[in-house]
Design a protein around this motif. Structure first.
Motif, PDB file in Angstrom:
ATOM      1  N   SER A  11       7.826   8.133  -6.310  1.00  0.00           N
ATOM      2  CA  SER A  11       7.882   8.126  -4.912  1.00  0.00           C
ATOM      3  C   SER A  11       8.961   6.880  -4.906  1.00  0.00           C
ATOM      4  CB  SER A  11       7.088   7.588  -4.112  1.00  0.00           C
ATOM      5  OG  SER A  11       7.436   7.520  -2.728  1.00  0.00           O
ATOM      6  N   THR A  12       9.475   6.925  -3.447  1.00  0.00           N
ATOM      7  CA  THR A  12       9.812   5.459  -4.129  1.00  0.00           C
ATOM      8  C   THR A  12       9.778   4.694  -2.174  1.00  0.00           C
ATOM      9  OG1 THR A  12      11.324   6.937  -1.636  1.00  0.00           O
ATOM     10  CG2 THR A  12      11.722   7.205  -3.736  1.00  0.00           C
ATOM     11  N   ARG A  13      10.135   3.356  -2.236  1.00  0.00           N
ATOM     12  CA  ARG A  13      10.016   2.410  -1.458  1.00  0.00           C
ATOM     13  C   ARG A  13      11.452   1.994  -0.575  1.00  0.00           C
ATOM     14  NH1 ARG A  13       5.816   3.445  -0.889  1.00  0.00           N
ATOM     15  NH2 ARG A  13       4.100   2.300  -1.801  1.00  0.00           N
ATOM     16  N   LEU A  30       3.260  10.790 -10.364  1.00  0.00           N
ATOM     17  CA  LEU A  30       4.086  10.512  -9.005  1.00  0.00           C
ATOM     18  C   LEU A  30       4.982  10.028  -9.041  1.00  0.00           C
ATOM     19  CD1 LEU A  30       3.837  10.955  -5.678  1.00  0.00           C
ATOM     20  CD2 LEU A  30       2.880   9.358  -5.245  1.00  0.00           C
ATOM     21  N   TRP A  88      -5.559   4.760 -10.119  1.00  0.00           N
ATOM     22  CA  TRP A  88      -3.391   5.509 -10.868  1.00  0.00           C
ATOM     23  C   TRP A  88      -3.560   4.010 -10.761  1.00  0.00           C
ATOM     24  CZ3 TRP A  88      -1.314   7.995  -5.420  1.00  0.00           C
ATOM     25  CH2 TRP A  88      -1.482   9.728  -5.516  1.00  0.00           C
ATOM     26  N   ARG A 106       1.000  -1.385   0.195  1.00  0.00           N
ATOM     27  CA  ARG A 106      -0.392  -0.402   0.158  1.00  0.00           C
ATOM     28  C   ARG A 106       0.935   1.459   0.086  1.00  0.00           C
ATOM     29  NH1 ARG A 106      -4.959  -0.960   2.002  1.00  0.00           N
ATOM     30  NH2 ARG A 106      -5.117   0.485   1.761  1.00  0.00           N
ATOM     31  N   LEU A 163      10.016  12.714  -3.241  1.00  0.00           N
ATOM     32  CA  LEU A 163       8.267  12.835  -3.750  1.00  0.00           C
ATOM     33  C   LEU A 163       7.905  13.543  -4.850  1.00  0.00           C
ATOM     34  CD1 LEU A 163       8.685  10.685  -1.470  1.00  0.00           C
ATOM     35  CD2 LEU A 163       5.753  11.254  -1.851  1.00  0.00           C
ATOM     36  N   ARG A 200       8.558   3.188  -6.592  1.00  0.00           N
ATOM     37  CA  ARG A 200       7.112   3.393  -6.543  1.00  0.00           C
ATOM     38  C   ARG A 200       6.819   4.467  -7.606  1.00  0.00           C
ATOM     39  NH1 ARG A 200       3.022   0.403  -6.505  1.00  0.00           N
ATOM     40  NH2 ARG A 200       1.275   0.678  -5.315  1.00  0.00           N
ATOM     41  N   PRO A 237      -5.972   8.834  -2.221  1.00  0.00           N
ATOM     42  CA  PRO A 237      -3.753   8.863  -1.957  1.00  0.00           C
ATOM     43  C   PRO A 237      -3.869  10.008  -2.505  1.00  0.00           C
ATOM     44  CG  PRO A 237      -4.219   7.193  -4.292  1.00  0.00           C
ATOM     45  CD  PRO A 237      -5.951   8.050  -3.716  1.00  0.00           C
ATOM     46  N   THR A 238      -3.612  10.850  -2.984  1.00  0.00           N
ATOM     47  CA  THR A 238      -2.985  11.732  -3.642  1.00  0.00           C
ATOM     48  C   THR A 238      -2.241  12.653  -2.383  1.00  0.00           C
ATOM     49  OG1 THR A 238      -4.638  12.019  -5.410  1.00  0.00           O
ATOM     50  CG2 THR A 238      -2.706  14.031  -5.652  1.00  0.00           C
ATOM     51  N   GLY A 239      -3.209  12.737  -1.576  1.00  0.00           N
ATOM     52  CA  GLY A 239      -2.585  14.009   0.339  1.00  0.00           C
ATOM     53  C   GLY A 239      -1.274  12.733   0.491  1.00  0.00           C
ATOM     54  N   ALA A 240      -1.547  11.334   0.763  1.00  0.00           N
ATOM     55  CA  ALA A 240      -1.346  10.405   1.813  1.00  0.00           C
ATOM     56  C   ALA A 240      -1.439  10.470   2.989  1.00  0.00           C
ATOM     57  CB  ALA A 240       0.907  10.815   0.865  1.00  0.00           C
ATOM     58  N   TYR A 269       5.459  15.361  -7.509  1.00  0.00           N
ATOM     59  CA  TYR A 269       3.916  15.268  -7.951  1.00  0.00           C
ATOM     60  C   TYR A 269       3.667  15.993  -8.855  1.00  0.00           C
ATOM     61  CZ  TYR A 269       2.356  13.456  -3.111  1.00  0.00           C
ATOM     62  OH  TYR A 269       1.921  12.547  -2.079  1.00  0.00           O
ATOM     63  N   TYR A 303       3.710   5.845  -9.721  1.00  0.00           N
ATOM     64  CA  TYR A 303       2.049   5.848 -10.650  1.00  0.00           C
ATOM     65  C   TYR A 303       1.979   6.970 -11.597  1.00  0.00           C
ATOM     66  CZ  TYR A 303       1.451   4.569  -5.582  1.00  0.00           C
ATOM     67  OH  TYR A 303       1.644   3.790  -4.238  1.00  0.00           O
ATOM     68  N   GLY A 309       2.982   4.595   1.713  1.00  0.00           N
ATOM     69  CA  GLY A 309       4.043   4.526   2.109  1.00  0.00           C
ATOM     70  C   GLY A 309       4.566   5.773   3.181  1.00  0.00           C
TER      71      GLY A 309
HETATM   72  C1  PHB Z   1       3.148   5.544  -2.305  1.00  0.00           C
HETATM   73  O1  PHB Z   1       4.337   6.405  -2.304  1.00  0.00           O
HETATM   74  O2  PHB Z   1       2.471   4.636  -3.016  1.00  0.00           O
HETATM   75  C2  PHB Z   1       2.449   6.962  -2.464  1.00  0.00           C
HETATM   76  C3  PHB Z   1       3.082   8.354  -1.979  1.00  0.00           C
HETATM   77  C4  PHB Z   1       2.929   9.219  -2.158  1.00  0.00           C
HETATM   78  C5  PHB Z   1       1.113   9.516  -2.034  1.00  0.00           C
HETATM   79  C6  PHB Z   1       0.940   8.175  -2.686  1.00  0.00           C
HETATM   80  C7  PHB Z   1       1.099   6.880  -2.427  1.00  0.00           C
HETATM   81  O3  PHB Z   1       0.429  10.892  -2.277  1.00  0.00           O
END
Ligand code: PHB
Length: 393
Positions: A211-213, A209, A184, A44, A198, A219, A292-295, A200, A221, A46
């Motif tokens: 992002s990283t894990r 988007l 997404w 999910r 991150l 990650r 999920p846009t605002g996490a 956006y 999107y 992060g």
């Molecule tokens: C994610 O890393 O999965 C992530 C990050 C920021 C978001 C949504 C998801 O807004």
């Protein structure tokens, strides 16, 4: 079987509730339909806002997050061919931690089991009973046998599709909902990250988007048709789309790598009011969903749990019900504040059906204001890193 608080759902909300109640001397049992392995591998979001990361640390479950998570002091908003950094440190003196939700779940499961806590995995056919009485219970099947768990309270932490909210009689709750006309497309990529923070991104073709894990996994999107199928997207098509949306004039490059997972998530906003019926208290996705846009999803769930813990602990410590009685009202104020932020980020950064060049220019103007005005940047930064607990509920 008997306990004080029966917790339906072993995601971050249910596990955190069990953990915090234990620290306050309140007994609970967690019932979870999935196996431990399934729960610990579900990928999910992060992003932990400052409040969530602080709570993990303060309650003794933040050790691995401290080592393996990565603290980010800003994010980039990218539009009109340029990137603009929002500096959280400078604006609000707060930060976020990128650490997968399933890692939080692993840490909480371990903490509960090490402390002798009870989590019943693969509990099937869960039903909540007598929720409007002083003696509610939960029935379920495990290992082919029927069981009944009597309790004082039930915490419904079983997600949007769970049984808890659906067990509240029609007419006792009102649902508020907005489905967004896009989804997404998410990919996990093996390889070094393209960015330290991150990104956006708004492009005429839609949102993306970065992002990283972990240092080895990215990650990514991009906005897609919610009814699309991952089968329609061979790797080359995905990379072409990501480059089109993200590439900008300067030296930045999107690092490609091996795509190890593809999925499409739908986007919705949802809130049910109230978040309580009799002795059943809803928390997390069982009561509300944010895009999920605002996490914010897990962070909002954990913030519910902080409040529910106080209310239950007060009841067991003094017999007072004031906090239990105000739980729903207090939470809903916060839930709507976070729903507004998530909806705003979503609206500002996505292409909507029927959008024309005028609307795109309005979005660019709004993003321009957000990055150029200190007041507007601060609005984004304080919401993104998490309104302080107690503000807006
Ligand atoms: C994610 O890393 O999965 C992530 C990050 C920021 C978001 C949504 C998801 O807004």
């Amino acid at each position: 079987m008997k306990t004080q608080v029966a917790i339906v759902g072993g995601g971050p909300a249910g596990l955190m509730l069990s953990h915090l109640l234990h620290l306050r001397g309140v007994e609970s049992v967690v019932l979870e339909a999935r196996s431990r392995e399934e729960l610990e591998s579900e990928i999910r979001a992060g992003v932990l806002e400052q409040n969530t990361a602080d709570l993990l640390t303060e309650t003794g479950v933040g050790e691995r997050m401290k080592k393996e998570g990565s603290v980010h002091h800003g994010v980039e908003l990218r539009f009109g061919g340029r990137g603009h950094r929002i500096d959280f440190d400078d604006l609000v003196g707060r930060a976020i931690t990128v650490y997968g939700q399933h890692e939080v779940v692993k840490d909480l499961i371990k903490a509960r089991l090490d402390a002798g806590g009870e989590i019943l995995f693969e509990a099937e056919g869960v039903e909540v009973r007598d929720i409007d009485s002083e003696n509610p219970s939960v029935t379920f099947r495990k290992d082919g046998e029927n069981h009944e768990l009597s309790c004082d309270f039930i915490a419904g932490c079983d997600g949007f599709h769970g049984v808890c909210r659906k067990s509240i009689p029609d007419g006792a709750i009102t649902n508020y909902e907005r489905a967004y006309p896009f989804g997404w497309f998410g990919i996990l990529v093996e390889g070094p990250p393209s960015t330290r923070e991150l990104i956006y991104n708004l492009h005429e073709r839609g949102f993306a988007l970065v992002s990283t894990r972990s240092p080895e996994i990215q990650r990514l999107y991009f906005q897609c048709d919610p009814n699309d199928d991952t089968e329609n997207w061979p790797d080359e098509r995905i990379w072409a789309e990501m480059h089109t949306r993200l590439d900008i004039a300067d030296e930045w490059t999107l690092e490609e790598g091996r795509i190890i997972q593809k999925s499409i998530v739908r986007m919705r906003s949802f809130v049910c009011e109230p978040m309580q019926f009799g002795r059943l208290f809803l928390a997390g996705d069982a009561a509300h969903i944010v895009p999920p846009t605002g996490a914010k999803g897990m962070n909002l769930a954990i913030s519910d749990i902080r409040c529910l813990t106080e209310a239950l602990a007060e009841f067991y410590e003094s017999g007072k019900k004031d906090l239990l009685e105000s739980y729903s009202e207090v939470r809903l104020k916060r839930v709507w504040a976070v729903s507004r932020f998530s909806w705003w980020m979503t609206s500002m950064l996505h292409r909507f059906e029927g959008d024309d060049a005028f609307r795109h220019r309005m979005q660019i103007a709004e993003l321009g204001y957000v990055v150029e005005s200190r007041a507007a940047s601060t609005t984004l930064a304080e919401n993104y890193t998490g309104l302080k607990e107690g503000e807006s509920g």
